[in-house]
Write a protein that holds these residues in place. Structure first.
Motif, PDB file in Angstrom:
ATOM      1  N   SER A 182      15.746  29.836 -29.918  1.00 47.49           N
ATOM      2  CA  SER A 182      16.625  29.219 -29.480  1.00 47.49           C
ATOM      3  C   SER A 182      16.277  27.139 -29.295  1.00 47.49           C
ATOM      4  O   SER A 182      17.276  26.477 -29.650  1.00 47.49           O
ATOM      5  N   GLY A 183      15.992  27.877 -27.415  1.00 41.74           N
ATOM      6  CA  GLY A 183      16.213  26.876 -26.628  1.00 41.74           C
ATOM      7  C   GLY A 183      14.654  26.008 -27.397  1.00 41.74           C
ATOM      8  O   GLY A 183      15.369  24.761 -26.907  1.00 41.74           O
ATOM      9  N   MET A 184      13.452  26.554 -26.824  1.00 41.36           N
ATOM     10  CA  MET A 184      12.310  25.173 -27.845  1.00 41.36           C
ATOM     11  C   MET A 184      13.308  24.410 -29.051  1.00 41.36           C
ATOM     12  O   MET A 184      12.608  22.971 -29.055  1.00 41.36           O
ATOM     13  N   LEU A 185      13.738  25.033 -30.099  1.00 39.80           N
ATOM     14  CA  LEU A 185      14.086  24.025 -31.042  1.00 39.80           C
ATOM     15  C   LEU A 185      14.926  23.487 -30.741  1.00 39.80           C
ATOM     16  O   LEU A 185      15.565  22.560 -31.122  1.00 39.80           O
ATOM     17  N   ALA A 186      16.630  23.851 -29.871  1.00 31.39           N
ATOM     18  CA  ALA A 186      17.217  22.782 -29.858  1.00 31.39           C
ATOM     19  C   ALA A 186      16.967  22.156 -28.783  1.00 31.39           C
ATOM     20  O   ALA A 186      18.028  21.262 -29.257  1.00 31.39           O
ATOM     21  N   GLN A 187      16.128  21.586 -28.122  1.00 30.00           N
ATOM     22  CA  GLN A 187      15.796  20.522 -27.064  1.00 30.00           C
ATOM     23  C   GLN A 187      15.157  19.060 -28.059  1.00 30.00           C
ATOM     24  O   GLN A 187      15.339  18.633 -27.702  1.00 30.00           O
ATOM     25  N   GLY A 188      13.926  19.832 -28.525  1.00 31.36           N
ATOM     26  CA  GLY A 188      13.772  19.282 -29.792  1.00 31.36           C
ATOM     27  C   GLY A 188      15.106  18.779 -30.764  1.00 31.36           C
ATOM     28  O   GLY A 188      14.263  17.225 -30.820  1.00 31.36           O
ATOM     29  N   LEU A 189      15.454  19.764 -30.913  1.00 30.98           N
ATOM     30  CA  LEU A 189      16.650  18.302 -31.879  1.00 30.98           C
ATOM     31  C   LEU A 189      16.926  17.834 -30.951  1.00 30.98           C
ATOM     32  O   LEU A 189      17.457  16.311 -31.543  1.00 30.98           O
ATOM     33  N   LEU A 190      17.292  17.812 -29.708  1.00 32.93           N
ATOM     34  CA  LEU A 190      18.432  17.337 -29.370  1.00 32.93           C
ATOM     35  C   LEU A 190      17.470  15.859 -29.124  1.00 32.93           C
ATOM     36  O   LEU A 190      18.243  14.500 -29.127  1.00 32.93           O
ATOM     37  N   GLU A 191      16.210  15.624 -28.967  1.00 29.48           N
ATOM     38  CA  GLU A 191      15.252  14.323 -28.254  1.00 29.48           C
ATOM     39  C   GLU A 191      15.260  14.202 -29.862  1.00 29.48           C
ATOM     40  O   GLU A 191      15.686  12.700 -29.573  1.00 29.48           O
ATOM     41  N   LEU A 192      15.377  14.421 -30.712  1.00 24.98           N
ATOM     42  CA  LEU A 192      15.090  14.025 -31.714  1.00 24.98           C
ATOM     43  C   LEU A 192      16.248  13.272 -32.352  1.00 24.98           C
ATOM     44  O   LEU A 192      16.122  11.963 -33.025  1.00 24.98           O
ATOM     45  N   SER A 193      17.687  13.890 -31.991  1.00 24.99           N
ATOM     46  CA  SER A 193      18.675  12.724 -32.631  1.00 24.99           C
ATOM     47  C   SER A 193      18.842  11.692 -31.385  1.00 24.99           C
ATOM     48  O   SER A 193      19.422  10.954 -31.514  1.00 24.99           O
ATOM     49  N   ILE A 194      18.600  11.830 -30.135  1.00 25.94           N
ATOM     50  CA  ILE A 194      18.754  11.176 -29.305  1.00 25.94           C
ATOM     51  C   ILE A 194      17.377   9.823 -29.695  1.00 25.94           C
ATOM     52  O   ILE A 194      17.800   8.604 -29.475  1.00 25.94           O
ATOM     53  N   ALA A 195      16.855   9.945 -30.163  1.00 29.31           N
ATOM     54  CA  ALA A 195      15.078   8.986 -30.085  1.00 29.31           C
ATOM     55  C   ALA A 195      16.263   8.386 -31.787  1.00 29.31           C
ATOM     56  O   ALA A 195      16.081   6.884 -32.189  1.00 29.31           O
ATOM     57  N   THR A 196      16.570   8.910 -32.580  1.00 29.79           N
ATOM     58  CA  THR A 196      16.809   8.705 -33.878  1.00 29.79           C
ATOM     59  C   THR A 196      18.465   7.845 -34.150  1.00 29.79           C
ATOM     60  O   THR A 196      18.866   7.479 -34.906  1.00 29.79           O
ATOM     61  N   ALA A 235      17.419   3.708 -38.652  1.00 28.49           N
ATOM     62  CA  ALA A 235      17.483   5.335 -39.197  1.00 28.49           C
ATOM     63  C   ALA A 235      16.625   5.567 -40.784  1.00 28.49           C
ATOM     64  O   ALA A 235      15.791   6.652 -40.954  1.00 28.49           O
ATOM     65  N   ALA A 236      17.201   4.985 -41.570  1.00 27.80           N
ATOM     66  CA  ALA A 236      16.763   4.917 -42.972  1.00 27.80           C
ATOM     67  C   ALA A 236      15.422   4.701 -42.741  1.00 27.80           C
ATOM     68  O   ALA A 236      14.062   5.417 -43.487  1.00 27.80           O
ATOM     69  N   ASP A 237      14.897   3.697 -42.287  1.00 27.77           N
ATOM     70  CA  ASP A 237      14.011   2.482 -42.744  1.00 27.77           C
ATOM     71  C   ASP A 237      12.150   3.494 -41.279  1.00 27.77           C
ATOM     72  O   ASP A 237      11.071   2.887 -41.242  1.00 27.77           O
ATOM     73  N   GLY A 238      13.031   3.699 -40.453  1.00 22.83           N
ATOM     74  CA  GLY A 238      12.267   4.536 -39.719  1.00 22.83           C
ATOM     75  C   GLY A 238      12.271   3.630 -38.558  1.00 22.83           C
ATOM     76  O   GLY A 238      11.283   3.883 -37.503  1.00 22.83           O
ATOM     77  N   ASP A 239      12.644   2.000 -37.995  1.00 25.56           N
ATOM     78  CA  ASP A 239      12.257   1.271 -36.791  1.00 25.56           C
ATOM     79  C   ASP A 239      13.024   1.871 -35.934  1.00 25.56           C
ATOM     80  O   ASP A 239      14.235   1.210 -35.876  1.00 25.56           O
ATOM     81  N   ILE A 240      12.660   2.523 -35.157  1.00 22.78           N
ATOM     82  CA  ILE A 240      13.349   3.749 -33.533  1.00 22.78           C
ATOM     83  C   ILE A 240      13.854   1.948 -32.944  1.00 22.78           C
ATOM     84  O   ILE A 240      14.663   1.825 -31.813  1.00 22.78           O
ATOM     85  N   ASN A 241      13.403   0.587 -32.729  1.00 24.60           N
ATOM     86  CA  ASN A 241      13.565  -0.224 -32.088  1.00 24.60           C
ATOM     87  C   ASN A 241      14.492  -1.199 -32.477  1.00 24.60           C
ATOM     88  O   ASN A 241      15.102  -1.853 -32.112  1.00 24.60           O
ATOM     89  N   ASP A 242      14.657  -1.112 -33.780  1.00 23.59           N
ATOM     90  CA  ASP A 242      15.654  -2.063 -34.044  1.00 23.59           C
ATOM     91  C   ASP A 242      16.863  -1.782 -34.050  1.00 23.59           C
ATOM     92  O   ASP A 242      17.281  -1.476 -35.515  1.00 23.59           O
ATOM     93  N   VAL A 243      17.345  -1.327 -33.209  1.00 21.83           N
ATOM     94  CA  VAL A 243      18.667  -0.668 -33.312  1.00 21.83           C
ATOM     95  C   VAL A 243      20.284  -1.410 -33.973  1.00 21.83           C
ATOM     96  O   VAL A 243      21.133  -0.863 -34.709  1.00 21.83           O
ATOM     97  N   SER A 244      19.751  -2.766 -33.965  1.00 21.75           N
ATOM     98  CA  SER A 244      20.647  -3.715 -34.227  1.00 21.75           C
ATOM     99  C   SER A 244      21.005  -3.791 -36.176  1.00 21.75           C
ATOM    100  O   SER A 244      21.454  -4.704 -36.744  1.00 21.75           O
ATOM    101  N   GLY A 245      19.541  -3.392 -37.009  1.00 21.99           N
ATOM    102  CA  GLY A 245      19.478  -3.676 -37.724  1.00 21.99           C
ATOM    103  C   GLY A 245      18.720  -5.030 -38.326  1.00 21.99           C
ATOM    104  O   GLY A 245      17.819  -5.620 -39.351  1.00 21.99           O
ATOM    105  N   ASP A 246      19.324  -5.666 -36.927  1.00 22.79           N
ATOM    106  CA  ASP A 246      18.656  -6.919 -37.679  1.00 22.79           C
ATOM    107  C   ASP A 246      19.038  -7.882 -39.140  1.00 22.79           C
ATOM    108  O   ASP A 246      18.201  -8.407 -39.293  1.00 22.79           O
ATOM    109  N   GLY A 247      19.952  -7.453 -38.996  1.00 25.81           N
ATOM    110  CA  GLY A 247      20.047  -8.201 -40.847  1.00 25.81           C
ATOM    111  C   GLY A 247      21.153  -8.924 -40.254  1.00 25.81           C
ATOM    112  O   GLY A 247      21.180 -10.086 -39.573  1.00 25.81           O
TER     113      GLY A 247
END
Length: 665
Positions: free
Chosen positions: A425-439, A569-581
């Motif tokens: 429970s703990g390792m999965l929860a922490q992994g999911l939180l890190e993934l949420s923060i990253a994406t 999130a859709a195209d996987g570009d984690i640095n482009d938070v603005s979308g640069d559109g």
């Protein structure tokens, strides 16, 4: 003789399916059979990548004559310690009464009521020096059972009583870390690096603690930073690291890191990926990530448990030969077998590491690997939670699902009935939180919160000393025998269940502001504070959390205009938070990238840093994550919110100003 192991959810058990031993899986039926026959039970515990487990299997469990004696006088149970972690920890504790040299294979002789009365590890087929042959051990146990039954049962009862009283004792948190770092420094091998003499282990949880102390601006410890750096350098340049595949072996049998034990485990490499990424040792981190992708990744998106130390050479199993070859030579020989068992907790460690490393170093592929594993686990292992994409479930449906269970392990679609542990429970929860923060995808944070909330509810309903409990209960066989004990609270090769759950709870507090999560984290650490100060090498994750609890909580949220925002999130570009559109200027995109970089560099290096689009911030806030409330891109510009314990400075759009604040605070 029935073959009970051929369809097991464990490759280790399946490898014993053709033995002449009449093996049972761990079950109440096996103990009932021992009661019916009035014979003792041999509980033989190992795991798929264990070298000496393979040796004993070849020498003893494959011997028809020895197997016939074993079948006549015992009920034999084969256990995969990675599948049934609670069984392993319970019998390890019991075995410590008989031998100081604990390890695997672990062979424990118990009564039909489950009481251990003798134990050992590897026994050879013929006596060697002071080590008796396995057949001699079996005959001695048979004799004791037949002629000294009362003494045997009294010994087992006394050990069971001692186990029942093994509980954590509440004390204070560690607040002065200088003596702790001094203790670790005193254990440093100044010649070869690492800690202590042979055998030498990576002790990844301790490295995370040292990195944390070295990264904190206000409380920077050059001693901790230097010790972490020297250890990471020593391991990266040693025989512990496979120069071909990039992964790390389990441990080295020599002080200079040579002659490693060649199994390669998911939990080691996941934690080392996180450590090398946080230390900005990009080449080594990339090698580990490639090892995870190329050697442990399964078609489902989840990760296998590990690779064996042995490979087949000229029809014989040989340890280490494969790893002595270069890449071209390896391609021409049979590779060591892979344990395809999918463990929830260990996959949680991989998700956490890949998400953290991918965000910090701008690697979209690593983030995608983390997402693939997370989506598999949420769909297949979290039977009582939301599945990916679900955001608006009725409370009645959630309540119905909450009664279901977390799966500890599966293989090829076969779900193990082993009880999930706190580490799952703990390792999965922490992994999911890190993934949420990253994406920036809040659905992962919601799933993590569900896991933590259920563990807190189970803890409140139970009688243990921990704030957390097991929603699915403890192992049913151990519980029926009165042998359930609180899990090991030390952080050895990986975080304990207690530390993993408490870490996830504190991360939730940092995102939600809900004090119940911080209280749970603090109360958990009070159970280990004194032990952690005395034995820091065994409590790295706990010390990391206590370091975070004892310092001001720094939080940095970067919010960018939506524009093409959610495309990140859709195209996987984690640095482009603005979308640069469309509608987003080059200057604005550059500012967004620079602010995002500052957030990524702060994250897990003295604070929590996250970059999201304005729409993502709104979704987090609407779901109860207070850190994101009222966070907008002011006047359509990328905007940073620097906070301490949820009290925030005025929003900033200037990169240099934010950088100066981060350096000075």
């Amino acid at each position: 003789m029935p073959n009970r192991l051929e369809t097991a959810a464990s490759p280790y058990l399946r490898s014993h399916a053709t033995n002449p031993v009449d093996w049972w899986e761990w079950s109440a039926d096996a103990f009932a059979e021992a009661e019916r026959r009035d014979v003792p039970v041999l509980v033989s515990i190992g795991y798929s990548t264990c070298h000496w487990c393979h040796v004993m299997a070849r020498e003893s469990f494959s011997d028809p004559v020895l197997a016939a004696y074993l079948n006549e006088n015992f009920v034999a149970i084969k256990v995969d310690r990675e599948e049934h972690a609670e069984v392993d920890s319970t019998y390890l504790a019991a075995a410590s009464a008989f031998t100081p040299n604990l390890g695997w294979p672990l062979n424990v002789f118990v009564t039909p009521a489950g009481r251990a009365f003798f134990a050992g590890t590897y026994w050879p087929p013929t006596a060697v020096g002071q080590h008796p042959a396995f057949r001699q051990v079996l005959e001695s146990v048979t004799d004791a059972w037949g002629t000294r039954r009362e003494k045997v049962e009294a010994s087992g009862a006394a050990i069971a009583q001692a186990l029942a009283h093994s509980r954590g004792v509440e004390c204070e948190l560690v607040v002065d870390f200088a003596p702790v770092i001094d203790t670790l420094a005193a254990a440093e091998d100044l010649e070869h690096g690492g800690f202590g003499d042979a055998p030498k282990f990576p002790v990844s949880p301790v490295l995370r603690f040292l990195l944390d102390r070295g990264d904190r601006t206000a409380e920077h410890s050059p001693e901790a930073a230097g010790l972490a750096d020297r250890t990471l350098e020593a391991m990266a340049s040693s025989a512990l690291r496979d120069p071909v595949d990039g992964g790390f072996f389990r441990y080295s049998t020599q002080a200079d890191w040579t002659d490693p034990h060649y199994e390669r485990m998911l939990y080691d490499n996941a934690q080392l990926l996180a450590a090398y990424a946080l230390a900005d040792r990009t080449e080594t981190a990339a090698g580990i990530a490639e090892f995870l992708r190329d050697r442990l990744l399964l078609p489902s998106g989840a990760f296998a448990s590990g690779l064996d130390s042995e490979s087949t050479v000229d029809g014989k199993r040989v340890e280490g030969f494969y790893y002595s070859l270069d890449a071209a030579s390896r391609a021409r020989v049979e590779a060591p077998p892979r344990d395809d068992k999918i463990l929830t907790g260990w996959n949680g460690l991989a998700i956490e590491a890949l998400a953290l490393a991918g965000a910090r170093h701008g690697n979209a592929e690593w983030i995608a690997l983390a997402r693939g594993a997370a989506d598999f686990l949420l769909a297949e292992h979290v039977l009582g939670g939301r599945i990916p994409g679900e955001t608006d479930l009725a409370e009645t449906e959630l309540a119905e699902r909450a009664g279901e269970r977390l799966v500890r392990t599966s293989i090829g679609g076969i779900l193990s009935d082993a009880a999930a542990t706190l580490e799952d429970s703990g390792m999965l929860a922490q992994g999911l939180l890190e993934l949420s923060i990253a994406t920036g995808e809040f659905r992962y944070a919601i799933a993590a919160r569900d896991l933590v909330d259920r563990a807190l509810a189970a803890g409140a309903a139970g009688s243990g000393s921990s704030p957390f409990g097991l929603p699915g209960g403890t192992d049913s066989v151990l519980a029926a025998q009165g042998l359930s004990t609180e899990a090991d609270i030390s952080d050895g090769a990986h975080p304990s269940g207690l530390s993993a759950m408490a870490t996830a709870a504190f991360t939730l507090f940092a995102l939600t502001g809900d004090a119940q999560y911080r209280d749970a984290a603090e109360n958990s650490m009070k159970l280990v504070g004194q032990l952690a100060a005395q034995q820091p090498i065994s409590f790295g994750t706990a010390l990391t959390l206590m370091s975070e609890l004892g310092a001001p909580l720094r939080q940095l949220v970067v919010v960018t205009p939506d524009a093409a925002g959610s495309a990140r999130a859709a195209d996987g570009d984690i640095n482009d938070v603005s979308g640069d559109g469309a509608g987003t200027s080059d200057a604005s995109a550059a500012t967004s990238d620079e602010l995002t970089s500052l957030a990524r560099n702060l994250h897990r290096a003295g604070g929590i840093g996250v970059a999201v689009s304005q729409a993502q911030a709104g979704a987090f806030a609407a779901s109860g994550f207070e850190l994101f409330a009222a966070r907008t891109a002011i006047e359509g510009k990328p905007t940073a919110y620097l906070c301490e314990e949820f009290v925030c400075r005025l929003p900033l759009t200037d990169v240099a100003a934010l950088g100066a604040l981060l350096t000075s605070s």
